[in-house]
Scaffold this active site. Sequence first.
Site, mmCIF file in Angstrom:
data_model
loop_
_atom_site.group_PDB
_atom_site.id
_atom_site.type_symbol
_atom_site.label_atom_id
_atom_site.label_comp_id
_atom_site.label_asym_id
_atom_site.label_seq_id
_atom_site.Cartn_x
_atom_site.Cartn_y
_atom_site.Cartn_z
ATOM 1 C CB ALA A 101 -0.816 -0.200 1.285
ATOM 2 N N GLY A 146 1.394 -5.921 0.916
ATOM 3 C CA GLY A 146 0.478 -5.988 -0.177
ATOM 4 C C GLY A 146 0.985 -6.707 -1.707
ATOM 5 C CD GLU A 149 -1.828 -8.948 2.048
ATOM 6 O OE1 GLU A 149 -2.797 -9.564 2.594
ATOM 7 O OE2 GLU A 149 -1.749 -7.637 2.135
ATOM 8 C CD GLU A 169 1.410 -6.887 5.386
ATOM 9 O OE1 GLU A 169 0.752 -6.988 4.206
ATOM 10 O OE2 GLU A 169 2.104 -8.025 5.770
#
Length: 299
Positions: A101, A146, A149, A169
């Site tokens: 992000a 992310g 991910e 994270e």
Amino acid sequence: MSILMQGVAKLARQVTRPLVAARHFAAAAPYGDGDEVLVERLEGPRQGISVIGLNRPAAKNSFSRGMVETFTDVLDDIKKDNGSRVVVLRSLTPGIFCAGADLKERKGMTPEEATEFVKELRGLLIAIEQLPMPVIAALDGAALGGGLEMALACDIRTAASNTKMGLVETRLAIIPGAGGTQRLPRILSPALAKELIFTARVLDGTEAKDLGLVNHVVQQNETKDAAYQQALKLAEEILPNGPVGVRMAKLAIDKGMQVDLATGYSIEEICYSQVIPTKDRLEGLAAFAEKRKPVYKGE
């Protein structure tokens, strides 16, 4: 028939339904008003491979609101494209796949806005996961948070040996929120996923291959696209096969992994039933009898 089986049957019919080809690009082209996500539909012997290129170098390909929106439009287009038999997801920024992000943008969000953004990002990665054709992630640079991910949402992953990846994270006092806590334990094991997430450990490509996190690891080359080249080789192996069969195999595996074995057999039966009436199946039988290569059209 249970609600689950009805849902699988509906998905199977949608996957085998003739689709309208999406807009065609011979070279990488932007979507919308920006160039943060580029799409290239390869031609010649590689026709059928669609390459999605992440192109936000100033922010290390991190997810902003605008990028998520553009990326979603890209996936909507490719999902409807019967000509896209394999998708390769790569970065056009050397040394980075995706940094997760956009934390600079995130810093200015209210808690409610942050929650909504993560929900949208989770939906984007689910959309990648649910594309009907195989999706290969090529990791030629760091895939963190992310970014990893997103790679986990793909069917297959290739990586350069010097690539760094990890769900980091917890270093920021949060958790993977775009599906990482669910996909990683299914790809590896619950205990190993917990260790990697709790420690925020960063792996290189070789370590990731040893754990089973990526399918292939290759030495990086001078043009910094070794994982992408490996992904193209895999895509080329998939291309000659019946596209409807490949899509049905993906659906059967993905849905079957979420249920008990007996239900999984039923899902396989539903998916198999969808390939029986296809022209491709008859073409495969004819080509075998005539000792020639089949020409599949996805019908």
